[in-house]
Design a protein around this motif. Structure first.
Motif, PDB file in Angstrom:
ATOM      1  N   VAL A  96      -4.890 -32.928   0.036  1.00 58.40           N
ATOM      2  CA  VAL A  96      -5.867 -33.907   0.522  1.00 58.40           C
ATOM      3  C   VAL A  96      -5.229 -35.286   0.520  1.00 58.40           C
ATOM      4  O   VAL A  96      -4.621 -35.680  -0.468  1.00 58.40           O
ATOM      5  N   GLN A  97      -5.341 -35.992   1.625  1.00 58.17           N
ATOM      6  CA  GLN A  97      -5.002 -37.419   1.606  1.00 58.17           C
ATOM      7  C   GLN A  97      -6.254 -38.219   1.928  1.00 58.17           C
ATOM      8  O   GLN A  97      -6.994 -38.579   1.027  1.00 58.17           O
ATOM      9  N   CYS A  98      -6.544 -38.453   3.214  1.00 55.92           N
ATOM     10  CA  CYS A  98      -7.755 -39.244   3.497  1.00 55.92           C
ATOM     11  C   CYS A  98      -9.016 -38.413   3.362  1.00 55.92           C
ATOM     12  O   CYS A  98     -10.113 -38.945   3.295  1.00 55.92           O
ATOM     13  N   GLY A  99      -8.884 -37.093   3.370  1.00 51.84           N
ATOM     14  CA  GLY A  99     -10.030 -36.218   3.152  1.00 51.84           C
ATOM     15  C   GLY A  99     -10.874 -35.937   4.383  1.00 51.84           C
ATOM     16  O   GLY A  99     -11.841 -35.186   4.306  1.00 51.84           O
ATOM     17  N   TYR A 100     -10.512 -36.518   5.524  1.00 46.64           N
ATOM     18  CA  TYR A 100     -11.398 -36.391   6.687  1.00 46.64           C
ATOM     19  C   TYR A 100     -11.313 -34.989   7.310  1.00 46.64           C
ATOM     20  O   TYR A 100     -12.316 -34.450   7.758  1.00 46.64           O
ATOM     21  N   CYS A 101     -10.124 -34.386   7.298  1.00 41.43           N
ATOM     22  CA  CYS A 101      -9.989 -33.042   7.860  1.00 41.43           C
ATOM     23  C   CYS A 101     -10.379 -31.981   6.844  1.00 41.43           C
ATOM     24  O   CYS A 101     -10.539 -30.812   7.193  1.00 41.43           O
ATOM     25  N   THR A 102     -10.454 -32.391   5.580  1.00 44.52           N
ATOM     26  CA  THR A 102     -10.521 -31.440   4.462  1.00 44.52           C
ATOM     27  C   THR A 102     -11.676 -30.430   4.559  1.00 44.52           C
ATOM     28  O   THR A 102     -11.437 -29.219   4.414  1.00 44.52           O
ATOM     29  N   LEU A 132      -6.854 -30.163  13.106  1.00 42.12           N
ATOM     30  CA  LEU A 132      -5.817 -31.194  13.034  1.00 42.12           C
ATOM     31  C   LEU A 132      -5.904 -31.924  11.700  1.00 42.12           C
ATOM     32  O   LEU A 132      -6.987 -32.224  11.217  1.00 42.12           O
ATOM     33  N   CYS A 133      -4.734 -32.185  11.127  1.00 44.60           N
ATOM     34  CA  CYS A 133      -4.675 -33.111   9.998  1.00 44.60           C
ATOM     35  C   CYS A 133      -3.661 -34.159  10.375  1.00 44.60           C
ATOM     36  O   CYS A 133      -2.533 -33.842  10.739  1.00 44.60           O
ATOM     37  N   MET A 134      -4.073 -35.418  10.331  1.00 46.29           N
ATOM     38  CA  MET A 134      -3.151 -36.481  10.735  1.00 46.29           C
ATOM     39  C   MET A 134      -2.361 -37.020   9.544  1.00 46.29           C
ATOM     40  O   MET A 134      -1.464 -37.823   9.731  1.00 46.29           O
ATOM     41  N   CYS A 135      -2.739 -36.634   8.338  1.00 44.36           N
ATOM     42  CA  CYS A 135      -2.115 -37.259   7.159  1.00 44.36           C
ATOM     43  C   CYS A 135      -1.013 -36.427   6.534  1.00 44.36           C
ATOM     44  O   CYS A 135       0.014 -36.956   6.148  1.00 44.36           O
ATOM     45  N   THR A 136      -1.235 -35.133   6.360  1.00 46.67           N
ATOM     46  CA  THR A 136      -0.379 -34.366   5.446  1.00 46.67           C
ATOM     47  C   THR A 136       0.827 -33.696   6.099  1.00 46.67           C
ATOM     48  O   THR A 136       1.728 -33.265   5.391  1.00 46.67           O
TER      49      THR A 136
HETATM   50  S1  FES Z   1      -6.094 -35.542   4.993  1.00 43.49           S
HETATM   51 FE1  FES Z   1      -6.387 -37.089   6.473  1.00 43.49          FE
HETATM   52  S2  FES Z   1      -6.680 -35.942   8.258  1.00 43.49           S
HETATM   53 FE2  FES Z   1      -6.114 -34.437   6.827  1.00 43.49          FE
END
Ligand code: FES
Ligand code: FES
Lengths: 160, 801
Positions: A96-102, A132-136
């Motif tokens: 998990v980074q920003c948690g939006y895709c989680t 899609l996950c833009m962070c990990t």
């Molecule tokens: S954790 Fe940010 S989009 Fe997946």
């Protein structure tokens, strides 16, 4: 306006809805379950994934009316008390980074593990291809899902 | 500067992969992003220009306003009347633009009217009823179109489509050119792309009728500057704007430019009785949610026969689209990596910022440095080939050596630490370089085109904000700093407030790890409000999450505030125990005598004196246990054209990739990918790993898939994730990582930047690997993305990608 009746996370909801209301907006705004997210307008990102009668669907691609009589599980309904093993695994493996895709990722992962409890890496990658996950960069998510499968296996073995 | 041992009293958390404290809410779906906030709102939608370049003749909103459920409308001309124009940061030519198009539209997707309605669906219906009369003007799309003598002017008052044109020379170029054996020239093109956070922009603007003040909730990455910009544009004093940043679904620089929208949403909010919410759609995001600019780069290296690079000359033309606030900053940011990892003694750069009818550009992950490192690392490979050197060998011959650290580049950038040769050696080992070189030849015999690509990149962090005013005189912002408040409650638990915001980097956990080890407690006892509130958070114009500043000034502020708190606790404990402070130490939530652990006071008792039994406090000690500190980076130089540092810490990495290119289909497949990364001391290796991989995938997306394609009429063709292709879980390599830790001497914990490096180094690694794979066809890679069509065309006809 049409009346719909939906069971979400084991709770019944009844609302009058406009025919054009998207299911994702119904879930977020009428049922006030905001863990289901919106990341695109074309069904490409998977942030809105929910389990619809047990199967993963992109709730932005359905209208609320189609859910009449359905059973839906959102991220909020995945575990009773505490966390589901997949939720735990995501945290343990830094998935998990920003948690939006989680939430969408976790639901896709759960659906995979239900049909294929011991997937290999390629199968995991394929199962979350629509999320899609833009962070990990996905690697830790893939590892978390493998870790969840491992954990479940451990649990199985411990059963008498 | 304080030593590490003075800062951290225990080492139980810092340096360990402590599980993220943020995760529980996110895995439960309990994140609170702007659109999730339980605020009773009206909904706003935006009418955008369908033309790339046109004069607005008339706007008629009467039918829309008559629609049941529509509550208010603001139009561009109205906004222009009530606000100040957009302030330029770097350009030197006059260019007047407002936060909404007033007389002219300058890109497809530029806001023209905003509508507030009872719900989003009604607001969307209202857009259909608005009539705007335009007089279309000829569009200016590409750099070459903009530079033509007879090109239509996008800002007439500028008298040119070049809004910034600057030349800078550093070091002795003449000598370098005289000494050189050969001059190697090339031209490269960078395309438009964006890191596209998964949560698009989201804003709620509320207006307090009683005192004409505003409350804004926005997923803004740089609330420090945004509050200043919004207040200035609206002409209100700062206390009349309260700015709140809740959870944010990714940023990557792409959430730095929300403030123009906040301005007109505030005007809309003024007209209605509830806050107004605007949630950007993905199409709006791709159209107008800002891009990294496309660029033409001409570059020249003056080189000795043995491969030693003596000088670099560059002409950099950026297509900055139509947003004068950020136009021109990309070129100057390149100075942070102008010479890459190499000891090059003289440089010349000509920089041009060109305005066109493409969408706005802002600082996307890496900001110009991905382009610069792409260019240098491509050039180094090209030179190596010309001289018959191995790509690794030419790098070894030119690297800044560890004994040269801190190394100052010709323009004044200070590379403070790092071991570039060792980093490359490790990467070569890890990827089995020699082995792949052999395998490559074997595979070629079977018609399989395999290539190895290396790229050595610098990853600068902490922007010295004054740098781009080299052309404009005294800057409005200089240096970099952040503020923090650290407080202890009655039970001895700690709470931190930070001026910065989190967009996924794990600030809560990392901060808790540092504070925990400063106070000798578990990170479980440290909480943090990621949510920024300008009314209560410590705050500077610099505040925000950008340019990898967290590990430096953000943590610096946390450390200084925690230290103040700790010093105060020692004074109180010393008084309570009747022992001098020097004989006390922190352990397990207590302050105890070094010699006799039984003599101890728990934090809760210290807090009890500070908060309740204040008459027992020592003479001169104020009640309360909450401290504020601001911390600024110590090495930022004043703006100057001859000697300036753009960024203040410098991580580095080597990316090495092995790819196979299918000559029939043009598809590029990864066989191996290695990253050796050096960000100094790591606070949380689990978080660092995620950022390195995530960032690398952004670079791979830019190298292989993503591109904002405009047709010659100025229409954007890639407006959904069906045409704008992001990397998926399939098709990526499994990344193998190794770390080096060369501590930064100028940050309190020896930490350096971590979020951007992958997006900087990966482009050239992929491009170099593809060119190597296609060497039997003599294909040269001069542009990105390397799409299958381009590969096939290059093999069959053009010999060029
Ligand atoms: S954790 Fe940010 S989009 Fe997946
Ligand atoms: S929001 Fe449903 S797929 Fe993107």
């Amino acid at each position: 306006m049409h009346k719909i009746k939906v069971r979400i996370n084991g709770k019944d909801f009844e609302h009058e809805v406009e025919p054009r209301l998207l299911l994702v907006h119904y879930i977020r705004e009428k049922a006030r379950l905001t863990g289901t997210h919106v990341g695109c307008d074309t069904g490409n990102c998977g942030a809105c994934t929910v389990l619809f009668n047990g199967d993963p669907v992109k709730s932005c691609m359905m209208i609320a009316l189609q859910a009449n009589g359905a059973q839906i599980t959102t991220i909020e309904g995945l575990a009773g008390n505490g966390l589901h093993p997949v939720q735990e695994a995501f945290s343990e493996r830094f998935a998990v980074q920003c948690g939006y895709c989680t939430p969408g990722m976790i639901l896709s992962a759960c659906s995979l593990l239900q049909s294929n409890p011991q997937p290999n890496e390629a199968e995991i990658r394929e199962a979350i291809e629509g999320n899609l996950c833009m962070c990990t960069g996905y690697q830790q998510i893939v590892d978390a899902i493998a870790h969840a499968a491992q954990k479940a296996k451990g649990l199985e073995r411990r059963k008498p | 500067m304080m030593k590490l041992e003075e800062i951290l009293v225990t080492r139980n958390s810092v340096g360990k992969p402590v599980q993220r404290k943020e995760d529980v809410k996110f895995v439960m779906g309990k994140g609170a992003y702007v659109d999730d906030l339980d605020i009773d709102c009206h909904h706003a939608v935006i009418l955008r220009s369908p033309f790339p370049h046109a004069r607005i003749l008339k706007i008629d909103t009467s039918k829309a306003e008559a629609l049941d459920g529509v509550l208010a409308v603001v139009t561009g001309p109205e906004v222009a009347q009530q606000t100040k124009p957009v302030p330029p940061r770097a350009i030197t030519k006059p260019a007047r633009q407002y936060v909404m198009a007033a007389e002219k539209v300058r890109y497809v997707g530029e806001p023209v009217v905003a509508v507030a309605a009872r719900d989003r669906y009604i607001a969307e219906d209202a857009l259909e009823l608005i009539h705007v009369e335009y007089e279309p003007l000829p569009p200016v799309v590409e750099i070459d179109d903009a530079l033509r003598d007879d090109a239509p002017l996008i800002f007439e008052e500028a008298g040119s489509n070049v809004l910034l044109h600057d030349r800078l020379e550093h070091g002795n170029l003449e000598d370098a050119y005289k000494e050189a054996d050969l001059i190697i020239k090339e031209q490269f093109r960078m395309h438009r792309y964006s890191s596209t956070p998964l949560e698009p922009w989201a804003i709620i603007a509320g207006h307090e009728k009683a005192d004409d003040s505003f409350v804004v909730w926005a997923n803004d990455q740089q609330p420090g500057r945004s509050t200043v910009n919004v207040c200035n544009a609206l002409g209100i004093s700062h206390y009349r704007l309260r700015f709140i940043v809740p959870d944010s679904g990714g940023g990557f620089g792409i959430k730095l430019a929300l403030w123009p929208y906040i301005v007109f949403l505030c005007l809309l909010a003024r007209k209605v009785d509830k806050p107004v919410k605007w949630i950007q759609t993905r199409t709006e995001h791709l159209l107008a949610g800002t891009h990294a600019p496309d660029a033409h780069v001409e570059v020249e290296l003056a080189v000795k026969k043995d491969g030693k690079i003596l000088a670099l000359s560059m002409k950099d033309i950026e297509n900055d689209g139509s947003f004068v606030h950020t136009s021109g900053i990309y070129g100057l940011i390149k100075f942070a990596t102008l010479v890459g990892c190499y000891d090059i003694r003289a440089t010349r750069a000509e920089l041009m910022s060109v305005v066109t009818n493409k969408g706005p550009t802002v600082q996307n992950r890496g900001v110009g440095k991905p382009t610069m490192i792409f260019v240098i690392e491509r050039m180094v490979d090209i030179v190596a080939k010309k001289l018959g050197l191995d790509p690794s060998e030419i790098r070894f011959r030119n690297f800044v050596r560890p004994e040269q650290m801190p190394y100052t580049t010709p323009s004044g950038e200070i590379y403070e630490s790092g071991n570039y040769p060792e980093c490359l050696r490790k990467a070569l080992d890890l990827i089995h370089y020699e082995d792949w070189k052999k395998q490559k030849e074997e595979r070629k015999k079977q018609g399989r085109y395999t290539g190895i690509g290396i790229s050595a990149g610098i990853e600068p962090g902490t922007s010295n904000l004054g740098y781009y005013y080299t052309s404009r005189g005294v800057p409005e912002y200089m240096g970099n700093a952040e503020g923090a408040i650290v407080g202890m409650d009655y039970d001895g638990n700690v709470n931190v407030l930070l001026g910065s915001v989190d967009t996924g980097q794990g600030h809560v956990t990392t901060t808790a790890q540092v504070v925990a080890d400063m106070l000798g407690i578990s990170p479980d006892r440290v909480s943090m409000n990621t949510q920024l509130d300008s009314l209560i958070s410590p705050f500077l114009g610099h505040s925000g999450a950008y340019s990898n500043k967290f590990n430096d000034v953000d943590l610096g502020a946390v450390i200084m505030a925690t230290k103040k708190l700790r010093d105060k606790m020692f004074r109180i404990a010393s008084h309570m125990l009747g022992l001098p402070e020097g004989e006390l130490r922190l352990k397990d939530g207590k302050i105890s005598a070094v010699k006799d652990e039984a003599k101890a006071v728990p934090f809760s008792e210290i807090a009890s004196l500070a908060y309740k039994k204040i008459l027992l406090l020592p003479e001169g000690v104020e009640p309360g246990l909450k401290e504020i500190a601001y911390y600024k980076n110590p090495v930022a130089k004043l703006p100057s054209k001859t000697d300036f540092n753009v960024q203040l810490t410098h991580s580095n990495s080597v990316h090495a990739a092995v790819v196979e290119v299918d000559a029939e289909s043009g598809a590029v497949q990864f066989l191996k990918y290695v990253i050796v990364h050096d960000c100094g001391n790591q606070i949380n290796p689990g978080i660092v790993e995620g950022m390195v991989i995530g960032s690398t995938v952004h670079g791979i997306g830019a190298a292989l898939y993503e591109e904002f394609v405009y047709n010659e009429d100025g229409q954007l063709l890639s407006t959904t994730f069906m045409d704008y292709l992001k990397p998926l879980s399939i098709g990526l390599p499994r990344f193998e990582l190794a770390h080096m830790e060369s501590p930064c001497p100028y940050t309190l914990l020896g930490t350096k930047a971590v979020g951007e490096g992958g997006a900087i180094g990966s482009l050239a690694a992929v491009a170099n690997a593809v060119e190597d794979a296609l060497s039997p066809f003599g294909v040269r890679v001069r542009s990105l993305p390397i799409t299958p069509e381009k590969v096939v065309r290059a093999i069959r006809e053009t010999r060029e990608i």
